[in-house]
Design an enzyme around this catalytic site. Sequence first.
Site, mmCIF file in Angstrom:
data_model
loop_
_atom_site.group_PDB
_atom_site.id
_atom_site.type_symbol
_atom_site.label_atom_id
_atom_site.label_comp_id
_atom_site.label_asym_id
_atom_site.label_seq_id
_atom_site.Cartn_x
_atom_site.Cartn_y
_atom_site.Cartn_z
ATOM 1 N N ASN A 167 0.872 -1.160 0.000
ATOM 2 C CA ASN A 167 0.000 0.000 0.000
ATOM 3 C C ASN A 167 0.914 1.217 0.000
ATOM 4 O O ASN A 167 1.359 1.678 1.047
ATOM 5 C CB ASN A 167 -0.890 -0.032 1.249
ATOM 6 C CG ASN A 167 -1.924 1.079 1.278
ATOM 7 O OD1 ASN A 167 -1.819 2.068 0.561
ATOM 8 N ND2 ASN A 167 -2.928 0.928 2.119
ATOM 9 N N ARG A 182 -1.925 -1.624 -3.982
ATOM 10 C CA ARG A 182 -3.055 -0.704 -3.944
ATOM 11 C C ARG A 182 -2.801 0.407 -4.948
ATOM 12 O O ARG A 182 -1.761 1.060 -4.923
ATOM 13 C CB ARG A 182 -3.207 -0.090 -2.557
ATOM 14 C CG ARG A 182 -4.324 0.953 -2.485
ATOM 15 C CD ARG A 182 -4.194 1.823 -1.268
ATOM 16 N NE ARG A 182 -5.219 2.858 -1.244
ATOM 17 C CZ ARG A 182 -5.123 3.989 -0.556
ATOM 18 N NH1 ARG A 182 -4.045 4.227 0.166
ATOM 19 N NH2 ARG A 182 -6.080 4.879 -0.586
ATOM 20 N N HIS A 231 -10.872 5.006 -1.302
ATOM 21 C CA HIS A 231 -10.981 4.126 -0.122
ATOM 22 C C HIS A 231 -11.789 2.864 -0.433
ATOM 23 O O HIS A 231 -12.298 2.199 0.471
ATOM 24 C CB HIS A 231 -11.638 4.852 1.067
ATOM 25 C CG HIS A 231 -10.755 5.883 1.696
ATOM 26 N ND1 HIS A 231 -11.222 7.103 2.114
ATOM 27 C CD2 HIS A 231 -9.427 5.887 1.984
ATOM 28 C CE1 HIS A 231 -10.234 7.816 2.627
ATOM 29 N NE2 HIS A 231 -9.124 7.097 2.550
ATOM 30 N N ARG A 282 -6.124 17.642 4.025
ATOM 31 C CA ARG A 282 -6.861 17.936 2.806
ATOM 32 C C ARG A 282 -8.078 18.783 3.113
ATOM 33 O O ARG A 282 -8.746 18.584 4.133
ATOM 34 C CB ARG A 282 -7.289 16.642 2.107
ATOM 35 C CG ARG A 282 -6.133 15.796 1.615
ATOM 36 C CD ARG A 282 -6.642 14.515 1.001
ATOM 37 N NE ARG A 282 -5.558 13.566 0.749
ATOM 38 C CZ ARG A 282 -5.722 12.243 0.690
ATOM 39 N NH1 ARG A 282 -6.924 11.718 0.856
ATOM 40 N NH2 ARG A 282 -4.693 11.451 0.479
ATOM 41 N N GLU A 332 -6.766 -2.976 4.711
ATOM 42 C CA GLU A 332 -6.607 -2.887 3.265
ATOM 43 C C GLU A 332 -5.597 -3.904 2.753
ATOM 44 O O GLU A 332 -5.781 -4.493 1.674
ATOM 45 C CB GLU A 332 -6.170 -1.476 2.881
ATOM 46 C CG GLU A 332 -7.247 -0.433 3.109
ATOM 47 C CD GLU A 332 -6.757 0.992 2.922
ATOM 48 O OE1 GLU A 332 -7.447 1.759 2.235
ATOM 49 O OE2 GLU A 332 -5.693 1.318 3.471
#
Length: 409
Positions: free
Chosen positions: A28, A109, A196, A255, A393
């Site tokens: 990832n 990912r 996501h 962000r 993940e």
Amino acid sequence: MAILKNQSNAFKIGKLMKAVNANILAINGGSSCLKFALFKSEVNPKKIISGQIKRIGLDGTEFMVTNHKRNKKSDIKLDTSDFKDVIVFFIDWLQKRGELKKISAVGHRFVHGMKHTRAARIDEKLLKKLEQISKYDPDHLPSEIQIVRLFKKQFPGLLQVACFDTAFHTTIPPVAKRFAIPKKYFEEGIQRYGFHGISYSYLMEELKKRNEVGIKEIILAHLGNGASIAAVKDGKCMDTTMGFTPAGGIVMSTRSGDLDPGIAWYLMQKGMNAKQFNDLINHQSGLLGISGTSSDMQDLLRIEKKNKDAALAIEIFCYQIKKFIGGYAAALGGLDTLIFSGGIGENSAIIRSRICEGIKYLGIEINKRNNKNERTISANKSKVKVYVIPTDEELMIAKTTFKFYREGK
């Protein structure tokens, strides 16, 4: 595929060979951080080793590793912070580990996957397509592609699989997908993609294990450094907060989330260029920008009573989440289940409480189990089931990659 000097007959450099007890490496990666985990190749992969490299490109680049077999953790300080050098070091480290000698495939990912509805085997054609859309996500895609190419250079026959964050959201209907700009831009690829998705796929799998009957309307809240919310009906994503890039939606650590487009015009009139604007909305805004102190929610919670800007940052974060949950409940025509995940969603009972207090009208009631970080935090009389489910993940990447390996693709 042997990646050690002592190669077995079953694994040879340049050729993909199947073998018993082969392993899957899940990566990832981003421009400043790389997470990884090594799993035993099976339908339900078992984690062997995991770790991350933090502060890539900055001073004090650190490599942290956990050996799950021995329950042992170790930290390695790196002499370089250059992205390519760090990945080369990582590959070299893999080669020297006796426990990692049997890697059958690597799953990556990829934040952006265009219109891919599922994972894909990585070949040169796919890499070139991803390079063409690198401008969609300059903070992730170029580094993700570089990681693949460095592995490919060292082990040209190794199966590599791209797992796309955007794939989960390809079911979003046009009413939620289209932006209100001329159609020609939509045809160029400017639309709501959502991100996501690997995390959301994992959460949906975990929810199915609970064997709840009659669940139709679900809201998933992945709240971490990057944060987003997804609305799911009958197993399909119908809307999500992030849009064309991961910078959109709710306030995040650094962000901005959604902005009035006129702000870009205003700042450009003052001399800000595109690169500076991208840096502003991705790295200087969000909780950090509002508080002027920290991007870390725990830091802000510790000082909120004496720092009004920190308190405001927290309030805005919770307010926006409440607003989207209410809006998505309306869009879905109801709400059966709410799931919190991500670093903040999994670990901050006070943030979950503040969010849920503002949406009791939806039938959401939580109790003291929330303070204990239990997996089910809704009260027995709550009309909506509220769960806290830690996401994984890397495990989802490993499961997906194992399917490609098993099928011999």
